[in-house]
Write a protein that holds these residues in place. Structure first.
Motif, short mmCIF file in Angstrom:
data_model
loop_
_atom_site.label_atom_id
_atom_site.label_comp_id
_atom_site.label_asym_id
_atom_site.label_seq_id
_atom_site.Cartn_x
_atom_site.Cartn_y
_atom_site.Cartn_z
N ASN A 153 -8.49 -5.14 4.83
CA ASN A 153 -8.43 -4.57 3.48
C ASN A 153 -9.09 -3.19 3.40
O ASN A 153 -10.03 -2.97 2.63
N GLN A 156 0.82 -1.22 0.00
CA GLN A 156 0.00 0.00 0.00
C GLN A 156 0.85 1.27 0.00
O GLN A 156 0.32 2.37 0.13
N ILE A 176 -7.28 2.52 1.46
CA ILE A 176 -6.29 3.53 1.84
C ILE A 176 -6.50 4.82 1.05
O ILE A 176 -6.23 5.92 1.54
N SER A 177 -7.01 4.69 -0.17
CA SER A 177 -7.21 5.88 -1.00
C SER A 177 -8.26 6.82 -0.41
O SER A 177 -8.31 8.00 -0.78
#
Length: 601
Positions: free
Chosen positions: A467, A402, A470-471
Motif C-alpha cells: 500500500n 491507482q 503513490i501520490s
C-alpha cells in the motif's frame, strides 16, 4: 450383358470428366505458385485458356488477379465467366454494408476494358439496379421535351439524341486520400470518363436500351437499392463460406472438449471418386501450409483420399476467419498471415486435446475424427480462458485502482498484458521468431504466458499489501521495479517509506553494500573510482541480497511470499548486479539508474 454395355460408357464418361478436372486442378495449383509474369504467360499461352480460366474457383482467380496485378490481368478477365466477375465485385467494392463508389469505378473500369460490349450486356441484364445505383451517384440526368427551351446552365450537359441530357457535377474531394495509392486523376474525373465511355458505347449498341437506362437511373432509390444489393451479396458470399460478421465471429467461441462433433465414419473412410459437377475447393491456401506447426506436420500423415474433403473444410474455415476479422485478402502477405493464424489455432487445439501424449500420429487421427472448425474453437478456448482470467483480475487490480499505466509493469510484462487485453489475445513473442506478437500456437506458449501472468498478479497483490503512497511520487520513472527497490532501500536506510527520490549521499552506502557479502547492507571500505570492486561470488552475493529483499517484503506485508514473487525478486537482484556491479558509487548517474528513484544533483 446389356447391363454391362449400358454402364460402361457412363463410367468412362465420368472417369474422363474426373481426369480432366484433376488435370486442370494440377495446372491451377502450379500457376498459383508461379511469379506474376510466369503465371500470366501460363494462363494465356495454354491450349485452351478460356477453359482453364473459367475452371478457377472464384477465390483463386481473385487472388491471382491481385498477385499478377489488376491492369495486367485484363486479358484474363476478358475470358473469365460472368460468375467470376460477380465474385470480384462482391468482395472488392463493399466497405462494410456500404458500396464504395471509388472502388466501383476501378472495378467497372477493369471489366469494361476487358470486354466492353459483354460487360454492358451483363451488368444491364443481370445487375441493373446495381449499375443504376452507381450511375445515380455520379450523374445528373435531364429529359428535354422537343418544344422545351434549353436552360441557361445547359452548357455542361452532354447528349447523344437531343432528348436525354446528362452531366457530371463536381463533388467534394476526399480530405485524406490514401498516400500509398497513385491517383493521377481525381475520383470524379475517373468516374466521369468511365461513365461517358460506357453510355456512349451503350447508345452505339442499342439506343433504346440507353434511353431505358437513363430513365430508370433518374428514379433510383439509393438507400433501398444499396440495402437489397447488400442482402444479395451476403447470400452469394455465404454460399462460398464468407458468412456475415455476426455469424462468422462465432468461430472464436470456445468449445468444451465434451461437445466436439465427430465425423461420420462413412466420410472419413470413403474412397468414392469426387463428383465433377461439384466445385473443387480453392487452392490458394494450400501453398502456405508450411512450417513447424503440429497441424501442418500431421497433414502429411492424413490419407490422400481424405485430403480433398479436408481442403474443402479448411477453405471454409479460413473464409470464416477472414469474415470474422473483416479482412480483404488481396496479396500473398495477408493470405499467408491468415493461414498461419488458422494453423496456429488448429495446432493449439490439437495439443489441448492430446495434452502430454502429443505425437504426429495421434494428431492425424484427431484431424480425421473431428471437424476442423471444432479443433479451431478448441485452440481459441485456451487463449480466451487466459484472457478472461487476466481481464477479471485487472478490473480489481491495484494497478487500475491507482490509475497506473500498463508501462508500470515494465517492458516484458507490458508486452504480455498488451497481447492478452486485445479482442483476440496474442502471444508476446518479443521478436524471438521475428514478430513482436503472434498467435498462440502451442501449449508451451500458453504455459509461458500463464507463468508471466502469475508473476504479474503476484506483484500486484504484493503492492496492494505494501500500500505505497503513490501520490508521493513526483519525479522519475515509476515502475514496479523502482517502486519496490526504492521502498526496500529506504527501509534499510531508515528513511520515510514514501516514493520521494533518495538523496545520493544517503544512497551511496546502500549501493556499495549491495555487492558485498555483508547481510546488514553496510558499506565496504572506500576504493578508488577507477578500480573495480573485489566482488564475491555472484551467486552468493546475489542470494544474500535476494533473501534480504524477500525478507523485507515478507515482513512488511506480514506473510510469506508466493514462489512466483520470490523468484521475481531474486531475478530483480540479479538484474541489479549485472547492470551496476562495476559502477563506482561516486559515478552513479540517476538518469541511467531507472531501478531506483534517486534525487538528481
Amino acid at each position: 450383358m446389356n447391363e454391362k454395355s449400358v454402364n460402361t460408357p457412363t463410367d468412362h464418361h465420368l472417369t474422363n470428366r474426373q481426369n480432366r478436372e484433376l488435370k486442370l486442378r494440377s495446372q491451377r495449383s502450379q500457376i498459383l505458385k508461379m511469379d506474376s509474369e510466369s503465371a500470366l504467360d501460363a494462363v494465356l499461352d495454354g491450349p485452351a485458356p478460356a477453359t482453364l480460366i473459367q475452371s478457377f474457383p472464384d477465390q483463386d482467380l481473385y487472388f491471382l488477379m491481385h498477385q499478377i496485378g489488376p491492369s495486367d490481368f485484363i486479358p484474363v478477365l476478358s475470358l473469365a465467366a460472368s460468375e467470376q466477375w460477380e465474385y470480384i465485385l462482391d468482395v472488392e467494392v463493399w466497405d462494410g454494408d456500404r458500396l464504395d463508389t471509388r472502388i466501383m469505378t476501378r472495378a467497372f473500369n477493369l471489366l469494361f476494358k476487358a470486354d466492353p460490349e459483354r460487360f454492358l450486356r451483363w451488368i444491364i441484364m443481370e445487375k441493373p439496379d446495381y449499375f443504376e445505383f452507381y450511375l445515380s451517384r455520379h450523374m445528373d440526368i435531364f429529359i428535354r421535351e422537343h418544344d422545351e427551351v434549353p436552360p441557361e446552365d445547359f452548357d455542361d450537359y452532354m447528349t447523344m439524341d437531343d432528348k436525354f441530357y446528362f452531366r457530371f457535377p463536381e463533388t467534394t474531394k476526399e480530405e485524406d486520400p490514401d498516400p500509398d495509392e497513385e491517383m493521377p486523376l481525381s475520383e470524379e474525373t475517373q468516374a466521369s470518363e468511365l461513365i461517358d465511355a460506357m453510355v456512349r458505347k451503350l447508345a452505339e449498341m442499342d439506343l433504346s436500351v440507353f434511353h431505358g437506362l437513363m430513365l430508370e437511373t433518374m428514379n433510383v432509390l439509393p438507400a433501398e437499392t444499396e440495402e437489397e444489393q447488400f442482402r444479395l451479396k451476403t447470400i452469394r458470399l455465404a454460399e462460398k463460406g464468407f458468412l456475415p460478421f455476426h455469424e462468422a465471429i462465432g468461430i472464436y467461441q470456445p468449445t468444451p472438449l465434451t461437445t466436439l462433433r465427430k465425423r461420420p465414419k462413412t466420410i472419413v473412410f470413403s474412397s468414392d471418386p469426387f463428383d465433377p459437377d461439384l466445385p473443387l475447393p480453392p487452392q490458394c491456401f494450400t501453398q502456405f501450409l508450411a512450417g513447424d506447426d503440429l497441424f501442418v506436420k500431421a497433414l502429411a500423415l492424413v490419407p490422400a483420399d481424405f485430403m480433398l474433403t479436408l481442403e474443402s473444410e479448411l477453405a471454409a474455415l479460413v473464409n470464416k476467419v477472414i469474415s470474422a476479422d473483416r479482412l480483404k485478402i488481396r496479396d500473398t502477405k495477408n493470405l499467408e498471415k491468415i493461414i498461419r493464424k488458422t494453423t496456429a489455432f488448429l495446432s493449439l487445439g490439437l495439443e489441448s486435446m492430446l495434452e502430454k501424449n502429443i505425437s504426429l500420429e495421434s494428431a492425424a487421427d484427431l484431424i480425421q475424427t473431428y471437424y476442423l472448425e471444432d479443433l479451431f474453437r478448441t485452440g481459441s478456448r485456451a487463449g480466451v480462458q487466459l484472457k478472461t482470467a487476466v481481464h477479471n483480475w485487472y478490473r480489481h487490480s491495484f494497478i487500475l485502482q491507482q490509475n497506473l499505466p500498463l508501462s508500470f509493469l515494465g517492458e516484458t510484462f507490458l508486452g504480455v498484458m498488451g497481447g492478452l487485453l486485445l479482442d483476440r489475445p496474442l502471444y508476446f513473442d518479443n521478436y524471438q521468431t521475428g514478430e513482436l506478437y503472434r498467435h498462440f500456437a502451442s501449449l508451451s506458449d500458453i504455459q509461458i504466458t500463464r507463468e508471466a501472468v502469475d508473476r504479474i498478479m503476484g506483484i500486484d497483490r504484493l503492492l496492494a499489501r505494501l500500500n505505497p503512497d503513490i501520490s508521493s511520487f513526483k519525479k522519475g520513472v515509476l515502475t514496479y521495479k523502482s517502486l519496490i527497490l526504492t521502498l526496500w532501500a529506504k527501509d534499510r536506510l531508515g528513511l520515510a517509506p514514501d516514493l520521494s527520490p533518495i538523496d545520493m549521499a544517503a544512497f551511496k552506502p546502500f549501493f556499495t553494500a549491495l555487492f558485498t557479502e555483508d547481510p546488514g547492507l553496510k558499506p565496504t571500505a572506500s576504493r578508488e573510482p577507477d578500480t573495480k570492486p573485489d566482488l564475491p561470488g555472484p551467486e552468493h552475493s546475489s542470494d544474500i541480497r535476494a533473501e534480504d529483499l524477500a525478507l523485507w517484503a515478507s515482513e512488511t506485508i506480514g506473510s510469506e511470499l508466493p514462489d512466483p514473487v520470490t523468484d521475481l525478486l531474486r531475478e530483480l537482484v540479479n538484474e541489479i548486479r549485472e547492470e551496476y556491479a562495476t559502477v563506482h558509487p561516486d559515478r552513479i548517474d540517476p538518469r541511467f539508474m531507472p531501478h531506483f528513484l534517486l534525487k538528481r544533483g
